[in-house]
Design a protein around this motif. Structure first.
Motif, PDB file in Angstrom:
ATOM      1  N   LYS A  21     -61.226   7.295 -42.322  1.00 13.27           N
ATOM      2  CA  LYS A  21     -61.320   6.830 -40.942  1.00 13.27           C
ATOM      3  C   LYS A  21     -62.636   6.106 -40.718  1.00 13.27           C
ATOM      4  CE  LYS A  21     -58.449  10.314 -38.742  1.00 13.27           C
ATOM      5  NZ  LYS A  21     -58.382  11.316 -37.686  1.00 13.27           N
ATOM      6  N   GLN A  63     -65.736   4.841 -38.066  1.00 12.98           N
ATOM      7  CA  GLN A  63     -66.402   5.366 -36.879  1.00 12.98           C
ATOM      8  C   GLN A  63     -65.863   4.647 -35.651  1.00 12.98           C
ATOM      9  OE1 GLN A  63     -70.642   5.587 -37.136  1.00 12.98           O
ATOM     10  NE2 GLN A  63     -70.909   5.827 -34.954  1.00 12.98           N
ATOM     11  N   TYR A  64     -65.687   5.369 -34.541  1.00 13.25           N
ATOM     12  CA  TYR A  64     -65.185   4.798 -33.286  1.00 13.25           C
ATOM     13  C   TYR A  64     -66.161   3.733 -32.809  1.00 13.25           C
ATOM     14  CZ  TYR A  64     -62.769   4.890 -28.796  1.00 13.25           C
ATOM     15  OH  TYR A  64     -62.043   4.560 -27.684  1.00 13.25           O
ATOM     16  N   ARG A  83     -67.558  -2.102 -26.408  1.00 20.42           N
ATOM     17  CA  ARG A  83     -67.176  -2.161 -27.823  1.00 20.42           C
ATOM     18  C   ARG A  83     -68.382  -2.631 -28.634  1.00 20.42           C
ATOM     19  NH1 ARG A  83     -62.632  -1.619 -30.105  1.00 20.42           N
ATOM     20  NH2 ARG A  83     -61.471  -1.896 -28.171  1.00 20.42           N
ATOM     21  N   ARG A 127     -64.975   8.613 -27.941  1.00 18.86           N
ATOM     22  CA  ARG A 127     -63.494   8.557 -27.985  1.00 18.86           C
ATOM     23  C   ARG A 127     -62.909   9.554 -26.976  1.00 18.86           C
ATOM     24  NH1 ARG A 127     -60.026   7.036 -32.251  1.00 18.86           N
ATOM     25  NH2 ARG A 127     -61.750   7.202 -33.704  1.00 18.86           N
ATOM     26  N   VAL A 179     -63.462   8.292 -23.344  1.00 22.72           N
ATOM     27  CA  VAL A 179     -62.573   7.173 -23.015  1.00 22.72           C
ATOM     28  C   VAL A 179     -61.181   7.698 -22.693  1.00 22.72           C
ATOM     29  CG1 VAL A 179     -61.413   5.156 -23.972  1.00 22.72           C
ATOM     30  CG2 VAL A 179     -63.863   5.413 -24.281  1.00 22.72           C
ATOM     31  N   GLN A 180     -60.728   8.701 -23.429  1.00 16.80           N
ATOM     32  CA  GLN A 180     -59.398   9.258 -23.211  1.00 16.80           C
ATOM     33  C   GLN A 180     -59.284   9.978 -21.868  1.00 16.80           C
ATOM     34  OE1 GLN A 180     -58.697  11.599 -26.710  1.00 16.80           O
ATOM     35  NE2 GLN A 180     -58.159   9.820 -27.944  1.00 16.80           N
ATOM     36  N   GLU A 237     -67.255  10.033 -32.001  1.00 14.42           N
ATOM     37  CA  GLU A 237     -66.074  10.761 -31.547  1.00 14.42           C
ATOM     38  C   GLU A 237     -66.216  11.282 -30.118  1.00 14.42           C
ATOM     39  OE1 GLU A 237     -63.067  10.857 -33.147  1.00 14.42           O
ATOM     40  OE2 GLU A 237     -64.150   9.383 -34.329  1.00 14.42           O
TER      41      GLU A 237
END
Length: 65
Positions: free
Chosen positions: A7, A9-10, A26, A60, A63-64, A57
């Motif tokens: 994965k 990194q966000y 971003r 992330r 944001v959710q 993370e």
């Protein structure tokens, strides 16, 4: 940076501005940003200066929400 299991990194960071305003941006240039770094972001109109408050993370999760 690559995380376990392949994965990445966000790439969104939370930036805090004066007057308690926050925004998500971003990291398009894949800069090595850490909490507390001072950044300049595109704003309407012009640019704005803020401090990175959340990366990776944790961003992330925010944001959710």
């Amino acid at each position: 940076m690559t995380l376990p299991n392949g994965k990445s990194q966000y790439d969104i960071v939370e930036v805090r501005f004066k007057n308690s305003r926050k925004g998500f941006y971003r990291n398009a240039k894949n800069l090595s940003l850490n909490v507390g770094d001072i950044v300049v972001v595109e704003a309407s109109p012009g640019k704005d200066v803020g401090v990175v408050s959340i990366v990776g993370e944790l961003a992330r999760i925010q944001v959710q929400k």
